[in-house]
Design an enzyme around this catalytic site. Structure first.
Site, PDB file in Angstrom:
ATOM      1  N   LYS A 246       0.865  -1.183   0.000  1.00  0.00           N
ATOM      2  CA  LYS A 246       0.000   0.000   0.000  1.00  0.00           C
ATOM      3  C   LYS A 246       0.898   1.228   0.000  1.00  0.00           C
ATOM      4  O   LYS A 246       1.593   1.507   0.973  1.00  0.00           O
ATOM      5  CB  LYS A 246      -0.908   0.000   1.227  1.00  0.00           C
ATOM      6  N   ARG A 251      -4.008   8.708  -5.396  1.00  0.00           N
ATOM      7  CA  ARG A 251      -4.682   7.832  -6.347  1.00  0.00           C
ATOM      8  C   ARG A 251      -4.694   8.523  -7.704  1.00  0.00           C
ATOM      9  O   ARG A 251      -5.040   9.702  -7.794  1.00  0.00           O
ATOM     10  CB  ARG A 251      -6.117   7.625  -5.858  1.00  0.00           C
ATOM     11  N   GLU A 295      -1.419   4.294  -7.979  1.00  0.00           N
ATOM     12  CA  GLU A 295      -1.069   5.241  -6.923  1.00  0.00           C
ATOM     13  C   GLU A 295       0.219   5.938  -7.350  1.00  0.00           C
ATOM     14  O   GLU A 295       1.213   5.282  -7.676  1.00  0.00           O
ATOM     15  CB  GLU A 295      -0.872   4.481  -5.605  1.00  0.00           C
ATOM     16  N   PHE A 335      -2.060  -0.668 -10.544  1.00  0.00           N
ATOM     17  CA  PHE A 335      -2.567  -1.931  -9.992  1.00  0.00           C
ATOM     18  C   PHE A 335      -3.845  -2.419 -10.652  1.00  0.00           C
ATOM     19  O   PHE A 335      -4.339  -3.488 -10.334  1.00  0.00           O
ATOM     20  CB  PHE A 335      -2.715  -1.866  -8.470  1.00  0.00           C
TER      21      PHE A 335
HETATM   22  P1  AMP Z   1      -7.644   4.577   2.175  1.00  0.00           P
HETATM   23  O1  AMP Z   1      -7.458   5.868   1.449  1.00  0.00           O
HETATM   24  O2  AMP Z   1      -6.974   4.528   3.507  1.00  0.00           O
HETATM   25  O3  AMP Z   1      -9.090   4.138   2.180  1.00  0.00           O
HETATM   26  O4  AMP Z   1      -6.891   3.416   1.368  1.00  0.00           O
HETATM   27  C1  AMP Z   1      -7.208   3.106   0.041  1.00  0.00           C
HETATM   28  C2  AMP Z   1      -6.266   3.864  -0.853  1.00  0.00           C
HETATM   29  O5  AMP Z   1      -4.966   3.273  -0.827  1.00  0.00           O
HETATM   30  C3  AMP Z   1      -6.632   3.820  -2.307  1.00  0.00           C
HETATM   31  O6  AMP Z   1      -7.605   4.790  -2.606  1.00  0.00           O
HETATM   32  C4  AMP Z   1      -5.308   4.128  -2.978  1.00  0.00           C
HETATM   33  O7  AMP Z   1      -5.152   5.525  -3.130  1.00  0.00           O
HETATM   34  C5  AMP Z   1      -4.267   3.663  -1.990  1.00  0.00           C
HETATM   35  N1  AMP Z   1      -3.439   2.527  -2.444  1.00  0.00           N
HETATM   36  C6  AMP Z   1      -2.105   2.442  -2.284  1.00  0.00           C
HETATM   37  N2  AMP Z   1      -1.621   1.301  -2.779  1.00  0.00           N
HETATM   38  C7  AMP Z   1      -2.671   0.603  -3.278  1.00  0.00           C
HETATM   39  C8  AMP Z   1      -2.810  -0.670  -3.925  1.00  0.00           C
HETATM   40  N3  AMP Z   1      -1.788  -1.477  -4.167  1.00  0.00           N
HETATM   41  N4  AMP Z   1      -4.065  -1.039  -4.293  1.00  0.00           N
HETATM   42  C9  AMP Z   1      -5.142  -0.241  -4.051  1.00  0.00           C
HETATM   43  N5  AMP Z   1      -5.064   0.961  -3.454  1.00  0.00           N
HETATM   44  C10 AMP Z   1      -3.841   1.395  -3.070  1.00  0.00           C
END
Ligand code: AMP
Length: 579
Positions: A246, A251, A295, A335
């Site tokens: 992650k 995004r 990302e 991804f």
């Molecule tokens: P959150 O913003 O905490 O809900 O986490 C989801 C976000 O993690 C997504 O909207 C992406 O911007 C980010 N992200 C980072 N790496 C990845 C990945 N490998 N797959 C999907 N989302 C990712």
């Protein structure tokens, strides 16, 4: 529809404290509109001329608008400035200065056209053209219209209508109830264009909406991730999963359509100008048309380290993009792929989509495939999580390999696992500031004591309170936040806010703040998750971690549903063993 009629309805919407009333008034407006008015109307009520993803800006800031108001109404500029300082709202200022008008109001379509011409003016002398255009438009409308016209131009409508309210209003206008909401929402998730949806619904009903498909150049709403407390819970719920690092960046949805590349943020704004290096890299993809999801993160080529999120987003400022691109170039970890050469790939299984990503993205220094490993073992998943954390990443995202890409959905197709601070909540919560208390002593000096914070209830399009915030910011941080609060202050509780607390000042929900807390507890007073006579939820020991305004709209704050799930997860035994 005449613009004055729209303005009168906007006035009614501004005055109401009830969300149902908002929907009712807006549905009346839709019902009274002709087919060719639906698009301009939908964009104008959002303070826009086009859907959010189109970078159309009117290009008249506060100072130029002040000049236009002074010219239109023959008032000295100083007087406009003074009145504006008193009123705290340039729309109101225009309304107060506007003379009673007996002229026939232009139509909504005409106002939209004239504003679009103003937006399109470019090159030498364009500022003057914009000013003249707007001054003459102000001269043609009545005072209430002037108020809303100015607010539209600033993109600050002060109405508190979010996307769900607009969708509900369309459903009510057509059906008299909310029954069209699911099909409208699905079409919105694929196209992100409320204007297009209104027109399609009126032109060709539900069948037309079904036919609105994903296409390059038009962002779809991103798939989002759910939370689970630990690797064991992930394997238990999902079985075999694909695991990816992650990344803590931004995004990006990368679209290529023939020779044209566009890049969109998580909330669908165009970021094409911000990332020239990503545009270059995407132009080189060997494919006619494509939509990729990934990302983007800035990295320092010398130290070969990734740059923190805050610095990555500093590029939002228009100046110095090239300099930034040289000093801290962007990388995008791709991804997912949702569209290729005319085909919608969203129904495909993730495993297959990821194969296509690998095929398309030939490794370069800029576009890279996010590595994916597969496991059905909680131990392996734990190792991956710890490994990624030790490499300075945020954690991992576990993905169901047989899942489709569900635009706009937050579900267990994707689950995020982050660093876990021994037994405390595993993740931060994004809250929206809804009001503040003036405070005493030193705090009063900064202008704000505690802040009243809430989360978002997407079903009701409502903000509900969850906590007061008083810690986590430096003195300077408090001063800075207060300056931002000042422009968001409103005299009464906004219609979309549901609160039993009454702060010293209400705020228009706009600022998203990232908060860490020890626990979610039941609360008889906070309205988040409150049902009939059941209690709501509150945060225990909340502290501000960062101001996340760069990439999140208030509606992107943590939802009531997520809070409820986090509350349930807290009680499960075995939580907090990882990380
Ligand atoms: P959150 O913003 O905490 O809900 O986490 C989801 C976000 O993690 C997504 O909207 C992406 O911007 C980010 N992200 C980072 N790496 C990845 C990945 N490998 N797959 C999907 N989302 C990712």
């Amino acid at each position: 529809m005449k613009f004055t009629e729209l303005a009168a309805n906007l006035d009614k919407m501004e005055a109401t404290r009830s969300r149902n009333e908002l929907v009712r008034i807006l549905s009346d407006v839709y019902r009274a509109s002709a087919a060719d008015e639906l698009e301009p109307l939908t964009y104008l009520i959002q303070g826009r001329l086009a859907p959010f993803f189109e970078p159309v800006e009117i290009g008249l800031g506060q100072m130029l608008l002040i000049t236009a108001i002074a010219m239109a109404y023959g008032a000295p500029k100083e007087e406009v400035i003074k009145l504006n300082r008193q009123a705290g709202d340039l729309g109101l200022t225009a309304q107060r200065l506007a003379p009673a008008s007996h002229r026939e109001s232009p139509s909504v379509v005409e106002v939209h056209q004239r504003l679009s011409q103003i937006a399109a003016a470019g090159g030498a002398g364009s500022m003057q053209k914009k000013l003249d255009g707007f001054t003459s438009l102000l001269g043609d409308v009545d005072s209430v219209s002037a108020k809303h016209l100015v607010r539209m131009t600033l993109g600050k409508m002060r109405l508190g209508i979010g996307d769900p309210t607009v969708l509900d209003a369309m459903s009510f206008a057509k059906r008299g109830d909310r029954s069209l909401r699911p099909i409208l929402e699905a079409a919105y998730n694929r196209t992100s264009d409320l204007g297009l949806i209104a027109r399609t619904l009126w032109d060709s009903a539900e069948a037309g909406l079904e036919k609105l498909k994903v296409r390059a150049g038009h962002p779809l709403r991103p798939q989002l991730a759910e939370r689970l407390p630990n690797p064991e819970a992930v394997i238990k719920k999902l079985g075999t999963v694909g695991v990816q690092p992650k990344y803590d960046g931004l995004r990006v949805q990368i679209h290529k359509e023939g020779g044209k590349v566009s890049i969109f943020s998580r909330n669908l704004e165009s970021m094409t100008e911000m990332f020239p290096e990503l545009v270059d890299a995407a132009s080189g993809l060997k494919v006619q048309s494509v939509i990729l999801d990934g990302e983007a993160i800035a990295y320092n080529p010398e130290s070969e380290e990734y740059v923190p999120f805050q610095e990555t987003t500093a590029r939002r400022r228009k100046e110095g993009i090239q300099e930034f691109a040289a000093r801290a170039p962007m990388r995008a970890f791709v991804f997912d792929v949702m569209f290729r050469d005319g085909s919608d790939l969203t129904p495909m299984h993730y495993e297959q989509r990821f194969e296509i990503v690998k095929e398309l993205v030939r490794e370069s220094d800029t576009l890279m495939t996010a590595p994916l490993m597969t496991t059905d073992s909680a131990d392996v998943l734990t190792r991956e999580l710890l490994d990624n954390i030790s490499r300075g990443l945020e954690g991992v995202v576990a993905k169901r390999l047989d899942s489709p890409y569900q635009a706009g959905a937050r579900n267990f197709n994707w689950v995020k696992l982050k660093r876990n601070t021994s037994g405390q909540l595993t993740d931060t919560i994004d809250v929206v500031l809804l009001g503040y208390y003036r405070g005493k002593g030193k705090r009063a000096e900064f202008g704000a004591g505690a802040l009243l914070a809430g989360v978002y209830d997407g079903d009701k399009d409502e903000f509900v309170t969850i906590s007061k915030l008083g810690t986590g910011l430096s003195d300077q941080g408090w001063r800075a936040i207060h300056q931002r609060l000042a422009s968001l202050e409103v005299a009464e509780k906004p219609a979309r806010v549901n609160s039993t607390f009454v702060p010293d000042a209400w705020l228009e929900p706009a600022i998203v703040v990232e908060v860490l807390a020890d626990e979610i507890t039941p609360s008889p007073r906070h309205t988040a998750g409150m049902t009939g006579d059941g209690p709501g939820f509150a945060l225990r020991f909340p502290r501000i971690v960062s101001l996340r305004t760069a990439d999140k709209k208030p509606e992107d704050a943590t939802s009531v549903r997520e809070i409820r799930e986090m509350f349930e997860q807290q009680r499960q035994p075995g939580r907090g063993r990882s990380g």
